[in-house]
Scaffold this active site. Structure first.
Site, short mmCIF file in Angstrom:
data_model
loop_
_atom_site.label_atom_id
_atom_site.label_comp_id
_atom_site.label_asym_id
_atom_site.label_seq_id
_atom_site.Cartn_x
_atom_site.Cartn_y
_atom_site.Cartn_z
N GLU A 126 0.85 -1.21 0.00
CA GLU A 126 0.00 0.00 0.00
C GLU A 126 0.87 1.25 0.00
O GLU A 126 2.07 1.18 0.32
CB GLU A 126 -0.85 0.01 1.28
CG GLU A 126 -2.33 -0.14 1.08
CD GLU A 126 -3.04 1.00 0.39
OE1 GLU A 126 -2.47 1.63 -0.54
OE2 GLU A 126 -4.19 1.25 0.73
N ASP A 127 0.26 2.39 -0.32
CA ASP A 127 1.00 3.64 -0.27
C ASP A 127 1.04 4.22 1.13
O ASP A 127 2.07 4.63 1.63
CB ASP A 127 0.39 4.67 -1.26
CG ASP A 127 -1.12 4.86 -1.10
OD1 ASP A 127 -1.74 4.17 -0.26
OD2 ASP A 127 -1.69 5.70 -1.83
N ASP A 183 -3.78 5.32 6.77
CA ASP A 183 -4.26 6.55 7.42
C ASP A 183 -5.23 6.13 8.54
O ASP A 183 -4.80 5.80 9.64
CB ASP A 183 -4.91 7.41 6.32
CG ASP A 183 -5.47 8.72 6.80
OD1 ASP A 183 -5.27 9.07 7.97
OD2 ASP A 183 -6.13 9.42 6.01
N PHE A 222 -1.52 16.03 4.61
CA PHE A 222 -1.94 15.42 3.35
C PHE A 222 -0.73 15.42 2.44
O PHE A 222 -0.20 16.48 2.10
CB PHE A 222 -3.11 16.17 2.73
CG PHE A 222 -3.65 15.45 1.53
CD1 PHE A 222 -4.48 14.36 1.67
CD2 PHE A 222 -3.28 15.86 0.24
CE1 PHE A 222 -4.95 13.68 0.55
CE2 PHE A 222 -3.75 15.18 -0.87
CZ PHE A 222 -4.58 14.09 -0.71
N ARG A 269 1.01 12.11 -8.89
CA ARG A 269 1.49 10.74 -8.67
C ARG A 269 2.89 10.56 -9.25
O ARG A 269 3.66 9.72 -8.82
CB ARG A 269 0.57 9.72 -9.37
CG ARG A 269 -0.81 9.61 -8.76
CD ARG A 269 -1.52 8.39 -9.34
NE ARG A 269 -2.96 8.46 -9.18
CZ ARG A 269 -3.61 8.12 -8.07
NH1 ARG A 269 -2.96 7.68 -7.03
NH2 ARG A 269 -4.93 8.21 -8.01
P1 5GP Z 1 -7.23 4.70 5.04
O1 5GP Z 1 -8.25 3.69 4.62
O2 5GP Z 1 -6.10 4.10 5.86
O3 5GP Z 1 -7.86 5.87 5.75
O4 5GP Z 1 -6.62 5.37 3.77
C1 5GP Z 1 -5.95 4.70 2.83
C2 5GP Z 1 -5.96 5.44 1.50
O5 5GP Z 1 -6.30 6.82 1.62
C3 5GP Z 1 -4.58 5.41 0.94
O6 5GP Z 1 -4.37 4.26 0.18
C4 5GP Z 1 -4.55 6.68 0.10
O7 5GP Z 1 -5.06 6.41 -1.19
C5 5GP Z 1 -5.49 7.63 0.81
N1 5GP Z 1 -4.75 8.59 1.65
C6 5GP Z 1 -4.68 8.62 3.00
N2 5GP Z 1 -3.90 9.64 3.43
C7 5GP Z 1 -3.48 10.27 2.30
C8 5GP Z 1 -2.61 11.40 2.07
O8 5GP Z 1 -2.07 12.04 2.96
N3 5GP Z 1 -2.41 11.72 0.76
C9 5GP Z 1 -2.97 11.07 -0.28
N4 5GP Z 1 -2.68 11.48 -1.49
N5 5GP Z 1 -3.77 9.99 -0.10
C10 5GP Z 1 -4.02 9.60 1.18
#
Ligand code: 5GP
Length: 177
Positions: A100-101, A104, A154, A167
């Site tokens: 994963e990237d 959050d 962010f 990206r």
């Molecule tokens: P989660 O489900 O853990 O809240 O979020 C996961 C997804 O939210 C990540 O795969 C990503 O696509 C997006 N995301 C969460 N934080 C960020 C951020 O700071 N920047 C960006 N560009 N995407 C984020």
């Protein structure tokens, strides 16, 4: 919030990212000790990280790609995970490494780990994220491997987008809130 390229501050440089990826790959090469691995790249955000990471993994490896989305528009999470395309081969008895990237809230990671456990009896399932935003976590999920911890910013670049843009940056940047 609108994000302009000129306003971006570098959080992790290209050099720092590449160095950390090699360290993570070393850890993984040690852990898997030549066992076959299915590396599952979560599109679109993890595309840069996954493709760079696998270049340094030296075990027999197959790559799969799944597509999820949780961010609708802008910089705020919708709190919902949408499985856009999650077709996978039979992973029973396999070592699965989800790539994963960023973690959050952890909802995406939890969704994926639950999906794996419900659908397959894998040999192992590990979760690897380039970034870990521990401070905004809403679940008890922790990645098995992560590259860098980030605070409540962010971030964009190196796969991570703002409304589809940025990206392609080789570094990870942010704007002050
Ligand atoms: P989660 O489900 O853990 O809240 O979020 C996961 C997804 O939210 C990540 O795969 C990503 O696509 C997006 N995301 C969460 N934080 C960020 C951020 O700071 N920047 C960006 N560009 N995407 C984020």
């Amino acid at each position: 919030m609108e994000i302009k390229l000129s306003e971006l501050k570098v959080l992790f440089s290209e050099e720092a990212i590449q160095k950390r990826i090699k360290e993570l790959a070393n850890e993984m090469n040690h852990f898997y000790k030549g066992e076959e691995v299915y590396a599952i790249c979560v599109l679109k955000g993890a595309v840069m990280f996954a493709t760079d990471l696998v270049k340094y993994l030296d075990m027999p490896l197959k790559m799969e790609f799944i597509r999820l989305s949780s961010y609708g528009t802008g910089t705020t999470s919708t709190g919902k995970v949408n499985a856009v395309d999650i077709s996978l081969p039979d992973l029973n008895g396999k070592n699965v490494l989800i790539i994963e990237d960023i973690v959050d809230t952890g909802l995406t990671a939890k969704f994926l780990m639950d999906f794996m456990h419900c659908n397959f009896k894998t040999k192992s399932t590990k979760f690897c994220s380039l970034l870990d935003k521990k401070i905004t976590r809403q679940t008890d999920i922790e990645p098995d491997y992560y590259g860098f911890e980030v605070d409540d910013k962010f971030v964009v670049g190196y796969g991570l987008d703002y409304e589809g843009y940025y990206r392609n940056l080789r570094y990870i940047g942010y704007v002050e809130k």
